[in-house]
Design a protein around this motif. Sequence first.
Motif, short mmCIF file in Angstrom:
data_model
loop_
_atom_site.label_atom_id
_atom_site.label_comp_id
_atom_site.label_asym_id
_atom_site.label_seq_id
_atom_site.Cartn_x
_atom_site.Cartn_y
_atom_site.Cartn_z
N ALA A 43 -3.82 -3.77 1.32
CA ALA A 43 -2.58 -3.70 0.52
C ALA A 43 -2.56 -4.80 -0.52
CB ALA A 43 -1.36 -3.80 1.43
N LEU A 44 -2.97 -5.99 -0.13
CA LEU A 44 -2.98 -7.13 -1.05
C LEU A 44 -3.94 -6.87 -2.22
CD1 LEU A 44 -1.77 -10.06 -1.08
CD2 LEU A 44 -3.98 -10.77 -0.21
N LEU A 45 -5.13 -6.41 -1.91
CA LEU A 45 -6.10 -6.13 -2.97
C LEU A 45 -5.66 -4.94 -3.82
CD1 LEU A 45 -9.41 -6.70 -1.00
CD2 LEU A 45 -8.42 -8.16 -2.78
N GLY A 46 -5.09 -3.92 -3.18
CA GLY A 46 -4.63 -2.75 -3.92
C GLY A 46 -3.50 -3.07 -4.88
N HIS A 47 -2.62 -3.97 -4.49
CA HIS A 47 -1.52 -4.35 -5.38
C HIS A 47 -1.99 -5.33 -6.46
CE1 HIS A 47 1.09 -2.55 -2.36
NE2 HIS A 47 2.00 -2.52 -3.29
N SER A 48 -2.99 -6.12 -6.16
CA SER A 48 -3.46 -7.11 -7.12
C SER A 48 -4.47 -6.54 -8.11
CB SER A 48 -4.08 -8.30 -6.38
OG SER A 48 -3.11 -8.94 -5.59
N PHE A 49 -5.19 -5.51 -7.71
CA PHE A 49 -6.21 -4.91 -8.57
C PHE A 49 -6.08 -3.39 -8.56
CE2 PHE A 49 -8.10 -8.80 -6.72
CZ PHE A 49 -8.26 -9.52 -7.89
N SER A 50 -4.92 -2.89 -8.94
CA SER A 50 -4.66 -1.46 -8.89
C SER A 50 -5.48 -0.69 -9.92
CB SER A 50 -3.17 -1.21 -9.15
OG SER A 50 -2.93 0.18 -9.26
N ILE A 51 -6.04 0.42 -9.49
CA ILE A 51 -6.78 1.27 -10.42
C ILE A 51 -5.83 1.89 -11.45
CG2 ILE A 51 -8.63 1.77 -8.80
CD1 ILE A 51 -7.34 4.51 -8.33
N THR A 53 -3.46 0.34 -13.00
CA THR A 53 -3.07 -0.63 -14.02
C THR A 53 -4.28 -1.33 -14.61
OG1 THR A 53 -2.75 -2.34 -12.35
CG2 THR A 53 -0.80 -1.06 -12.98
N GLY A 54 -5.41 -0.66 -14.60
CA GLY A 54 -6.62 -1.25 -15.16
C GLY A 54 -7.12 -2.45 -14.36
N PHE A 55 -6.95 -2.40 -13.07
CA PHE A 55 -7.37 -3.45 -12.15
C PHE A 55 -6.66 -4.78 -12.42
CE2 PHE A 55 -10.72 -0.31 -12.00
CZ PHE A 55 -10.77 -0.08 -10.63
N ARG A 56 -5.46 -4.69 -12.96
CA ARG A 56 -4.61 -5.86 -13.13
C ARG A 56 -3.38 -5.64 -12.26
NH1 ARG A 56 -3.83 -5.46 -19.17
NH2 ARG A 56 -4.94 -3.55 -18.83
N GLY A 57 -2.80 -6.71 -11.83
CA GLY A 57 -1.62 -6.55 -10.99
C GLY A 57 -1.01 -7.89 -10.65
N GLY A 58 -0.33 -7.93 -9.52
CA GLY A 58 0.38 -9.12 -9.11
C GLY A 58 -0.53 -10.20 -8.55
N VAL A 61 1.80 -12.57 -3.78
CA VAL A 61 2.81 -13.32 -3.02
C VAL A 61 3.74 -12.38 -2.26
CG1 VAL A 61 4.69 -14.98 -3.17
CG2 VAL A 61 2.66 -15.26 -4.61
N ALA A 62 4.36 -11.44 -2.94
CA ALA A 62 5.32 -10.54 -2.29
C ALA A 62 4.62 -9.63 -1.28
CB ALA A 62 6.07 -9.72 -3.33
N THR A 63 3.45 -9.11 -1.65
CA THR A 63 2.72 -8.24 -0.74
C THR A 63 2.28 -9.01 0.50
OG1 THR A 63 1.94 -6.95 -2.62
CG2 THR A 63 0.77 -6.64 -0.54
N GLY A 64 1.77 -10.22 0.28
CA GLY A 64 1.38 -11.07 1.41
C GLY A 64 2.56 -11.41 2.30
N ALA A 65 3.68 -11.73 1.68
CA ALA A 65 4.88 -12.06 2.47
C ALA A 65 5.30 -10.88 3.33
CB ALA A 65 6.02 -12.50 1.55
N GLY A 66 5.23 -9.68 2.78
CA GLY A 66 5.59 -8.49 3.55
C GLY A 66 4.66 -8.29 4.74
#
Length: 159
Positions: A43-51, A53-58, A61-66
């Motif tokens: 989930a962390l990698l998917g949110h941070s490097f989303s296909i 959004t061109g492998f850009r993302g957050g 922090v929020a995903t990790g906290a969840g």
Amino acid sequence: LLAAGVLRPPGNPAAAWNFSPGGIRLFGSGDIGAMQLAAMAGALLGHSFSIFTGFRGGKGVATGAGGYFVLVPVACMIAGAVWVLSFLTTRYVSLASMLAASSVPAAAWALGDSRLVVAISAVIAVFVVVRHRENIRRLVNGTESKFVRGSGGPGDGET
């Protein structure tokens, strides 16, 4: 279900991993802790490097906290307290986020969580700090934006 999001773009080679023997072994290992940590890392990698959004993302922090809230809730609450105290003291969201992420491995260790949880949370903390490298440069240079309540200006509260 795991591969559904990856299969949407036609011909995406990343989809093959989801069905690979390695992926099946990881998720079928019977080690609930490892499965949960692998899901959080995904989930962390998917949110941070989303296909999408061109492998850009957050910055994770929020995903990790969840994920931490579900997996290690007491360590997460300690990290939340670190975030609040850091933020109230400095008004820097980015600094508070990095300090909170960095506090999770120490809290997990102090609370007696498994070595695997401590190790993965340390890797995630490094990941969060690395994703904040531009914020670190601005903090060092004294140009990082502080959160100012009610100003609504661009960059306020930027992480």
